[in-house]
Design an enzyme around this catalytic site. Structure first.
Site, short mmCIF file in Angstrom:
data_model
loop_
_atom_site.label_atom_id
_atom_site.label_comp_id
_atom_site.label_asym_id
_atom_site.label_seq_id
_atom_site.Cartn_x
_atom_site.Cartn_y
_atom_site.Cartn_z
N SER A 24 0.82 -1.21 0.00
CA SER A 24 0.00 0.00 0.00
C SER A 24 0.85 1.25 0.00
O SER A 24 0.36 2.34 -0.28
CB SER A 24 -0.85 0.05 1.27
OG SER A 24 -1.67 -1.07 1.34
N ASN A 45 -2.90 6.05 -1.35
CA ASN A 45 -2.79 6.20 0.10
C ASN A 45 -2.17 7.51 0.54
O ASN A 45 -2.31 7.92 1.69
CB ASN A 45 -2.08 5.00 0.71
CG ASN A 45 -3.03 3.83 0.79
OD1 ASN A 45 -4.12 3.96 1.36
ND2 ASN A 45 -2.66 2.71 0.20
N GLU A 69 -3.69 0.30 -9.12
CA GLU A 69 -2.68 1.36 -9.25
C GLU A 69 -1.36 0.66 -9.58
O GLU A 69 -0.88 -0.18 -8.80
CB GLU A 69 -2.59 2.09 -7.89
CG GLU A 69 -1.86 3.40 -7.91
CD GLU A 69 -1.81 4.05 -6.51
OE1 GLU A 69 -1.88 3.35 -5.49
OE2 GLU A 69 -1.70 5.30 -6.46
N HIS A 112 -1.03 -2.49 -7.19
CA HIS A 112 -1.79 -2.17 -5.97
C HIS A 112 -3.28 -2.30 -6.22
O HIS A 112 -3.90 -1.42 -6.81
CB HIS A 112 -1.41 -0.75 -5.52
CG HIS A 112 -2.05 -0.30 -4.25
ND1 HIS A 112 -2.33 1.02 -3.98
CD2 HIS A 112 -2.48 -1.00 -3.17
CE1 HIS A 112 -2.90 1.10 -2.79
NE2 HIS A 112 -3.00 -0.10 -2.28
P1 NAD Z 1 -3.73 -9.55 5.96
O1 NAD Z 1 -3.25 -9.33 7.34
O2 NAD Z 1 -5.17 -9.85 5.72
O3 NAD Z 1 -2.89 -10.75 5.26
C1 NAD Z 1 -1.49 -10.82 5.24
C2 NAD Z 1 -1.10 -12.27 5.06
O4 NAD Z 1 0.32 -12.35 4.81
C3 NAD Z 1 -1.38 -13.15 6.29
O5 NAD Z 1 -2.19 -14.25 5.91
C4 NAD Z 1 0.02 -13.61 6.72
O6 NAD Z 1 0.03 -14.93 7.25
C5 NAD Z 1 0.77 -13.55 5.40
N1 NAD Z 1 2.22 -13.52 5.52
C6 NAD Z 1 2.98 -12.92 6.47
N2 NAD Z 1 4.28 -13.16 6.23
C7 NAD Z 1 4.36 -13.91 5.10
C8 NAD Z 1 5.42 -14.48 4.36
N3 NAD Z 1 6.70 -14.32 4.73
N4 NAD Z 1 5.12 -15.23 3.27
C9 NAD Z 1 3.84 -15.40 2.90
N5 NAD Z 1 2.79 -14.89 3.57
C10 NAD Z 1 3.05 -14.15 4.65
O7 NAD Z 1 -3.26 -8.26 5.14
P2 NAD Z 1 -3.91 -7.64 3.80
O8 NAD Z 1 -4.92 -6.62 4.17
O9 NAD Z 1 -4.29 -8.75 2.89
O10 NAD Z 1 -2.66 -6.84 3.22
C11 NAD Z 1 -1.66 -7.49 2.44
C12 NAD Z 1 -0.90 -6.46 1.63
O11 NAD Z 1 -1.83 -5.75 0.77
C13 NAD Z 1 -0.21 -5.38 2.46
O12 NAD Z 1 0.99 -5.02 1.82
C14 NAD Z 1 -1.20 -4.24 2.42
O13 NAD Z 1 -0.60 -2.99 2.62
C15 NAD Z 1 -1.72 -4.37 1.01
N6 NAD Z 1 -3.04 -3.76 0.77
C16 NAD Z 1 -4.02 -3.83 1.69
C17 NAD Z 1 -5.26 -3.25 1.44
C18 NAD Z 1 -6.37 -3.35 2.44
O14 NAD Z 1 -7.39 -2.67 2.28
N7 NAD Z 1 -6.25 -4.15 3.47
C19 NAD Z 1 -5.50 -2.62 0.23
C20 NAD Z 1 -4.48 -2.59 -0.74
C21 NAD Z 1 -3.24 -3.16 -0.45
#
Ligand code: NAD
Length: 281
Positions: free
Chosen positions: A118, A189, A151, A139
């Site tokens: 993000s 963001n 994005e 993104h």
């Molecule tokens: P989340 O907490 O739902 O999921 C993250 C997952 O990553 C977990 O299942 C965890 O076990 C896993 N993980 C941790 N370390 C790992 C590794 N070494 N190898 C493989 N898997 C691993 O988080 P999310 O909301 O899905 O966010 C994930 C990414 O997407 C982040 O970079 C976040 O910034 C980005 N993002 C989030 C949003 C949102 O609205 N939540 C929107 C756009 C982008």
């Protein structure tokens, strides 16, 4: 298309990306360090596909075919055959750096290494590999099956070829891709998160209740969701991590994370995913 993509991280974003890729006909390997996250990710995809069947946007055969295209693994080695790898693991700089160092070693030499981060600079992630031209930001927005935008963020060294590949992949997933340059928080963001952070300040200072703040922004600004409900959807840990990247990366105190946001994260109140954030779920 009979390409294989790999998605690293099976959380809310990773399983959403795997979902749209599988529905679009791509073979998908979904990878997570936590076995439980893979099970939960699969269940979420199955539930969301079922909802699409009920709405009539896909039929039962398409649902079964999509599920059959998804394989899961707890090891990063499973990404080695993928032509595009999309990393969607937890928003932590050290973690992303390590994953990209490992992917650099494991992935096929012509694979695109994309990150769904993000806010973390793509240029810095790319520099952890020996192939920065193949590293790019992809993104997606939350929830991935619903939201139209991707994005696409070019790092300093990202090649035209990598960018073209990812723009075309986004299109084949039915999304609209917008290309931007690398900077903390990119565009989405950089603009959204300070608004959410300011809403948390309004709550902390008693300017309004969570409900009143969200109602002002929904009815007054025509936002489909209020900023605090949106923060709960994004995950308060992710919101805090993004504010810290903006604060550190841009160096202006106007990006300082609100102490109440930090307090909620310390308490484990992470929003929808933990059952409690600014609202209870
Ligand atoms: P989340 O907490 O739902 O999921 C993250 C997952 O990553 C977990 O299942 C965890 O076990 C896993 N993980 C941790 N370390 C790992 C590794 N070494 N190898 C493989 N898997 C691993 O988080 P999310 O909301 O899905 O966010 C994930 C990414 O997407 C982040 O970079 C976040 O910034 C980005 N993002 C989030 C949003 C949102 O609205 N939540 C929107 C756009 C982008």
């Amino acid at each position: 298309m009979n390409e294989r993509i790999a998605v690293v991280g099976a959380g809310q974003m990773g399983n959403g990306i795997a979902h749209v890729a599988a529905v679009s006909g791509l073979a998908v390997t979904m990878i997570d360090v936590a076995e439980a996250a893979l099970g939960k990710g699969r269940d979420t995809i199955a539930g969301n596909l079922e909802r699409q069947v009920k709405k009539g946007t896909i039929d039962a055969a398409a649902r079964e075919a999509a599920l059959a295209r998804i394989t899961v693994s707890t090891t990063l080695e499973a990404a080695k055959d993928a032509s595009v790898i999309i990393e969607a693991a937890t928003e932590r700089v050290d973690l992303k750096f390590r994953i990209f160092e490992d992917l650099d070693r494991l992935a096929s030499p012509d694979a695109v290494l994309a990150t769904n981060t993000s806010s973390i600079p793509i240029t810095a992630i790319a520099a952890r590999t020996k192939r920065p031209a193949s590293v790019i930001g992809m993104h997606f927005m939350n929830p991935v099956p619903v939201m139209q935008l991707v994005e696409v963020i070019r790092g300093l060294a990202t090649s035209d070829e990598t960018t073209a590949k990812v723009m075309s992949l986004a299109k084949s997933l039915g999304k609209t891709a917008v290309e931007v340059n690398d900077a903390p928080g990119f565009v989405a963001n950089r603009v959204l998160m300070p608004m959410i952070n300011e809403a948390v300040y309004c709550l902390m200072e008693g300017v309004g209740t969570a409900e009143s703040i969200d109602t002002v922004m929904k009815l007054g600004m025509n936002h489909p969701m209020g900023p605090l409900a949106l923060a709960d959807l994004i995950g308060l840990d992710t919101c805090l991590a993004i504010m810290e990247v903006l604060h550190r990366g841009i160096g202006d105190d106007k990006y300082r994370p609100c102490p109440l946001l930090r307090k909620y994260v310390d308490a484990g109140w992470l929003g929808r995913k933990s059952g409690r954030g600014f609202y209870r779920y």
